[in-house]
Design a protein around this motif. Sequence first.
Motif, PDB file in Angstrom:
ATOM      1  N   GLN A  76       0.832  -1.191   0.000  1.00  7.62           N
ATOM      2  CA  GLN A  76       0.000   0.000   0.000  1.00  7.62           C
ATOM      3  C   GLN A  76       0.870   1.244   0.000  1.00  7.62           C
ATOM      4  OE1 GLN A  76      -2.318  -0.030   3.619  1.00  7.62           O
ATOM      5  NE2 GLN A  76      -0.855  -1.407   4.565  1.00  7.62           N
ATOM      6  N   PRO A  77       0.349   2.350  -0.550  1.00  2.00           N
ATOM      7  CA  PRO A  77       1.152   3.578  -0.587  1.00  2.00           C
ATOM      8  C   PRO A  77       1.322   4.175   0.811  1.00  2.00           C
ATOM      9  CG  PRO A  77      -1.043   3.992  -1.436  1.00  2.00           C
ATOM     10  CD  PRO A  77      -0.940   2.508  -1.194  1.00  2.00           C
ATOM     11  N   ILE A  78       2.457   4.821   1.021  1.00  2.00           N
ATOM     12  CA  ILE A  78       2.747   5.493   2.282  1.00  2.00           C
ATOM     13  C   ILE A  78       2.900   6.971   1.975  1.00  2.00           C
ATOM     14  CG2 ILE A  78       4.395   5.719   4.170  1.00  2.00           C
ATOM     15  CD1 ILE A  78       5.181   2.800   3.649  1.00  2.00           C
ATOM     16  N   THR A  79       2.192   7.821   2.714  1.00  4.07           N
ATOM     17  CA  THR A  79       2.263   9.262   2.517  1.00  4.07           C
ATOM     18  C   THR A  79       2.939   9.894   3.721  1.00  4.07           C
ATOM     19  OG1 THR A  79       0.215   9.197   1.249  1.00  4.07           O
ATOM     20  CG2 THR A  79       0.922  11.341   2.065  1.00  4.07           C
ATOM     21  N   ILE A  80       3.960  10.730   3.444  1.00  2.00           N
ATOM     22  CA  ILE A  80       4.686  11.425   4.492  1.00  2.00           C
ATOM     23  C   ILE A  80       4.499  12.921   4.265  1.00  2.00           C
ATOM     24  CG2 ILE A  80       6.948  11.879   5.509  1.00  2.00           C
ATOM     25  CD1 ILE A  80       7.809   9.113   4.450  1.00  2.00           C
ATOM     26  N   SER A  81       4.020  13.627   5.281  1.00  2.00           N
ATOM     27  CA  SER A  81       3.856  15.078   5.215  1.00  2.00           C
ATOM     28  C   SER A  81       4.872  15.721   6.135  1.00  2.00           C
ATOM     29  CB  SER A  81       2.445  15.488   5.627  1.00  2.00           C
ATOM     30  OG  SER A  81       1.505  14.970   4.729  1.00  2.00           O
TER      31      SER A  81
ATOM     32  N   CYS B 159       9.190  28.380   7.162  1.00  2.40           N
ATOM     33  CA  CYS B 159       8.137  29.070   6.422  1.00  2.40           C
ATOM     34  C   CYS B 159       6.752  28.496   6.659  1.00  2.40           C
ATOM     35  CB  CYS B 159       8.448  29.058   4.921  1.00  2.40           C
ATOM     36  SG  CYS B 159       8.390  27.413   4.180  1.00  2.40           S
ATOM     37  N   GLY B 160       6.647  27.311   7.246  1.00  3.55           N
ATOM     38  CA  GLY B 160       5.357  26.710   7.529  1.00  3.55           C
ATOM     39  C   GLY B 160       4.747  25.975   6.347  1.00  3.55           C
ATOM     40  N   LYS B 161       5.477  25.903   5.234  1.00  3.43           N
ATOM     41  CA  LYS B 161       4.957  25.209   4.049  1.00  3.43           C
ATOM     42  C   LYS B 161       5.004  23.702   4.279  1.00  3.43           C
ATOM     43  CE  LYS B 161       5.678  24.662  -0.886  1.00  3.43           C
ATOM     44  NZ  LYS B 161       6.511  25.008  -2.049  1.00  3.43           N
ATOM     45  N   THR B 162       3.944  23.011   3.854  1.00  2.00           N
ATOM     46  CA  THR B 162       3.855  21.561   4.015  1.00  2.00           C
ATOM     47  C   THR B 162       4.192  20.885   2.693  1.00  2.00           C
ATOM     48  OG1 THR B 162       2.156  21.790   5.707  1.00  2.00           O
ATOM     49  CG2 THR B 162       2.355  19.643   4.653  1.00  2.00           C
ATOM     50  N   SER B 163       5.093  19.933   2.741  1.00  3.08           N
ATOM     51  CA  SER B 163       5.435  19.129   1.574  1.00  3.08           C
ATOM     52  C   SER B 163       4.945  17.714   1.822  1.00  3.08           C
ATOM     53  CB  SER B 163       6.946  19.111   1.344  1.00  3.08           C
ATOM     54  OG  SER B 163       7.424  20.413   1.099  1.00  3.08           O
ATOM     55  N   THR B 164       4.330  17.135   0.804  1.00  5.47           N
ATOM     56  CA  THR B 164       3.797  15.787   0.921  1.00  5.47           C
ATOM     57  C   THR B 164       4.538  14.865  -0.037  1.00  5.47           C
ATOM     58  OG1 THR B 164       1.638  16.677   1.472  1.00  5.47           O
ATOM     59  CG2 THR B 164       1.709  14.387   0.794  1.00  5.47           C
ATOM     60  N   TYR B 165       4.977  13.728   0.477  1.00  9.50           N
ATOM     61  CA  TYR B 165       5.696  12.736  -0.317  1.00  9.50           C
ATOM     62  C   TYR B 165       4.927  11.417  -0.238  1.00  9.50           C
ATOM     63  CZ  TYR B 165       9.378  16.172   0.349  1.00  9.50           C
ATOM     64  OH  TYR B 165      10.093  17.335   0.379  1.00  9.50           O
ATOM     65  N   THR B 166       4.703  10.822  -1.387  1.00  8.49           N
ATOM     66  CA  THR B 166       4.018   9.538  -1.431  1.00  8.49           C
ATOM     67  C   THR B 166       4.995   8.479  -1.921  1.00  8.49           C
ATOM     68  OG1 THR B 166       1.928  10.633  -1.909  1.00  8.49           O
ATOM     69  CG2 THR B 166       2.052   8.290  -2.366  1.00  8.49           C
ATOM     70  N   LEU B 167       5.114   7.415  -1.157  1.00  6.40           N
ATOM     71  CA  LEU B 167       5.993   6.311  -1.520  1.00  6.40           C
ATOM     72  C   LEU B 167       5.143   5.173  -2.055  1.00  6.40           C
ATOM     73  CD1 LEU B 167       8.232   6.274   1.680  1.00  6.40           C
ATOM     74  CD2 LEU B 167       8.705   7.410  -0.483  1.00  6.40           C
ATOM     75  N   LEU B 168       5.449   4.763  -3.256  1.00  6.31           N
ATOM     76  CA  LEU B 168       4.741   3.639  -3.863  1.00  6.31           C
ATOM     77  C   LEU B 168       5.737   2.511  -4.077  1.00  6.31           C
ATOM     78  CD1 LEU B 168       2.725   5.586  -6.580  1.00  6.31           C
ATOM     79  CD2 LEU B 168       1.903   4.769  -4.392  1.00  6.31           C
ATOM     80  N   ALA B 169       5.290   1.322  -3.870  1.00  4.49           N
ATOM     81  CA  ALA B 169       6.158   0.168  -4.063  1.00  4.49           C
ATOM     82  C   ALA B 169       5.372  -0.910  -4.771  1.00  4.49           C
ATOM     83  CB  ALA B 169       6.673  -0.355  -2.732  1.00  4.49           C
ATOM     84  N   SER B 170       6.093  -1.765  -5.427  1.00  2.00           N
ATOM     85  CA  SER B 170       5.433  -2.906  -6.051  1.00  2.00           C
ATOM     86  C   SER B 170       6.176  -4.165  -5.623  1.00  2.00           C
ATOM     87  CB  SER B 170       5.451  -2.774  -7.572  1.00  2.00           C
ATOM     88  OG  SER B 170       6.774  -2.708  -8.039  1.00  2.00           O
TER      89      SER B 170
END
Length: 78
Positions: free
Chosen positions: A49-54, A60-71
């Motif tokens: 399943q995908p993993i999302t890291i925020s 600056c308070g900006k949020t970056s979102t990273y999604t890790l996908l694996a097969s």
Amino acid sequence: MADKPKVHLHGQLTELTLENLAQQLSMMDERLDNIDSIVTNVAERVMNQPITISVTCSGCGKTSTYTLLASEKPTVRK
């Protein structure tokens, strides 16, 4: 003359012998195998399943979102 070393095992005081040492090593090996199986099983489940890291920047308070996908690698199951 010095006495033989003694080991405290589960409420018993026993002399340290090669048989006791071999038994302890065998039990530790079995436990490590069990831990390896559990960690492998958890990793396989997570990789399905995908993993999302925020991450929020403290400056600056900006949020970056990273999604890790694996097969999964194709394997032959018996």
